[in-house]
Design a protein around this motif. Sequence first.
Motif, short mmCIF file in Angstrom:
data_model
loop_
_atom_site.label_atom_id
_atom_site.label_comp_id
_atom_site.label_asym_id
_atom_site.label_seq_id
_atom_site.Cartn_x
_atom_site.Cartn_y
_atom_site.Cartn_z
N LEU A 1 0.83 -1.20 0.00
CA LEU A 1 0.00 0.00 0.00
C LEU A 1 0.87 1.25 0.00
CD1 LEU A 1 -2.61 -0.94 2.75
CD2 LEU A 1 -3.02 -0.86 0.29
N ASN A 2 0.50 2.22 -0.84
CA ASN A 2 1.15 3.53 -0.83
C ASN A 2 0.69 4.29 0.41
OD1 ASN A 2 1.57 6.37 -1.28
ND2 ASN A 2 1.91 5.92 -3.43
N GLN A 3 1.63 4.78 1.20
CA GLN A 3 1.29 5.43 2.48
C GLN A 3 1.38 6.95 2.43
OE1 GLN A 3 -0.47 3.12 3.93
NE2 GLN A 3 0.44 3.46 5.95
N THR A 4 1.42 7.53 1.24
CA THR A 4 1.54 8.98 1.13
C THR A 4 0.41 9.70 1.86
OG1 THR A 4 2.71 8.88 -0.98
CG2 THR A 4 1.57 10.93 -0.47
N TRP A 5 -0.83 9.25 1.63
CA TRP A 5 -1.97 9.96 2.21
C TRP A 5 -2.00 9.88 3.73
CZ3 TRP A 5 -7.61 9.26 -0.07
CH2 TRP A 5 -8.32 10.45 0.10
N PRO A 6 -2.00 8.67 4.33
CA PRO A 6 -2.03 8.63 5.80
C PRO A 6 -0.82 9.26 6.46
CG PRO A 6 -1.77 6.42 4.87
CD PRO A 6 -2.11 7.31 3.75
N GLU A 7 0.36 9.05 5.88
CA GLU A 7 1.56 9.65 6.48
C GLU A 7 1.52 11.16 6.37
OE1 GLU A 7 3.77 8.25 8.26
OE2 GLU A 7 3.48 6.11 7.85
N GLY A 8 1.03 11.67 5.23
CA GLY A 8 0.93 13.11 5.05
C GLY A 8 -0.04 13.75 6.01
N ILE A 9 -1.22 13.14 6.16
CA ILE A 9 -2.22 13.68 7.08
C ILE A 9 -1.72 13.59 8.52
CG2 ILE A 9 -4.52 13.25 8.05
CD1 ILE A 9 -5.51 12.74 5.23
#
Length: 422
Positions: free
Chosen positions: A172-180
């Motif tokens: 899974l790409n974690q850009t969204w949860p890590e960014g938020i």
Amino acid sequence: MLRPIRTLAAAAAALALVSACNSASTNGTSPGKPGDALGNSRGVSADAVKVGGIVSMTSASGYSKKDTDLGARARYLRANAEGGINGRRIDYLGAEDDGQDPAKNLAAARKLVQQDKVFAVSPMSSVTFSGADFLEQEKVPTFGWGTLPAFCGPKHIYGFNGCLVPTPGGTLNQTWPEGIGTILGGARGKSVAIIANDSDAGKFGIRTFQQGFASAGFTVSYAKASVPATAVPSDWSAYVKEILAGSDGKAPDAVVSVMQTPNNIGLFTALKRSGYQGLLSDPTDYDPGLLAKDATKQALDGVHVLLQFQPFESDDPKMAQFKADIKAAAGGQEVPLNMHMLTGYMSADLFLSIAQKAGKDLTVESFQAAAQGFSDTGTLVGDRAEPKGQKDSFGCGALVQLKNGAYEVSVPFKCHEPVPFK
């Protein structure tokens, strides 16, 4: 010379020929088996490579991805100016409009292969991809935004930033949860609500993002693909009530919408009117054209938008090249940039990069062989590699926030380590 985009009337007329074309062979001369050796050089001549696209130019909700076609056209124009693919020009036919209709998506795929005889389909950008099985069967290299399951697994279908809807065993790409998490000062003790359309893309989005946010340390208080995919609700009160109640009666710290702009405007407006003060985010509303209307600008003000490419505000030289290419394709005019342009551009870019590596003898086999060991670095979507991208995402992205009528980078472009998908 690139051919102009067909008018919708011409496309509609061409679709009437589909039933007659269904029995045609892939090489147009004899009834060979699907994808057999006779079709391996379909669309390739001594001096040209024929490519087409499938894009949701229109939709029932009014949402359009039409600029995906402009982005692809821009990249092909520059490629041709630089000598094409190993001396062959790219004969880009433009994009067929599927209207976000599964039947039209399949019909467009059949037309491009059986009637137009393209070597590749790039870009393919829609919330439906019913033509995927046909394109895979016919061994047609196909490129688009990997937000649908068909971009994860098939041998001939590629996401320009990898597989974003993985199967078990993928990541899974974690850009969204890590960014938020970065914006909120960490995910520990924070909750998030996730909402999507009742569609294949929406259901897979809920499944993957629910796991991704949980892996980052968030409590997922709400996760439903419950909003009709064919019409924008006129009353969002029931959705807002459920979201704010969460699983423990407390409003979530963040609400993320896996939906398109018309739905996001309705949902976020309703949440704000309810008094919600938490973070709002979506993956679609990075479009300066949206700022032309005061009501839209107000509805989306404060929203953090997920990007899986370098922001337009980046000073990366490759972003400067993208902007110059778009301007050239638009006849020298400055046009508002949007993520659909980038989708088309990077879909075309990945196709071109692999095709160039395949060498002068361009066939499906040589293309696939080149893809098996393909990799490059520092692109507008980060580092790329195949066939890794047919199972995993490339793991990079950023967040931008609409603030006071302009976009600002809220989390800079960064590559995050993907997490296993279960």
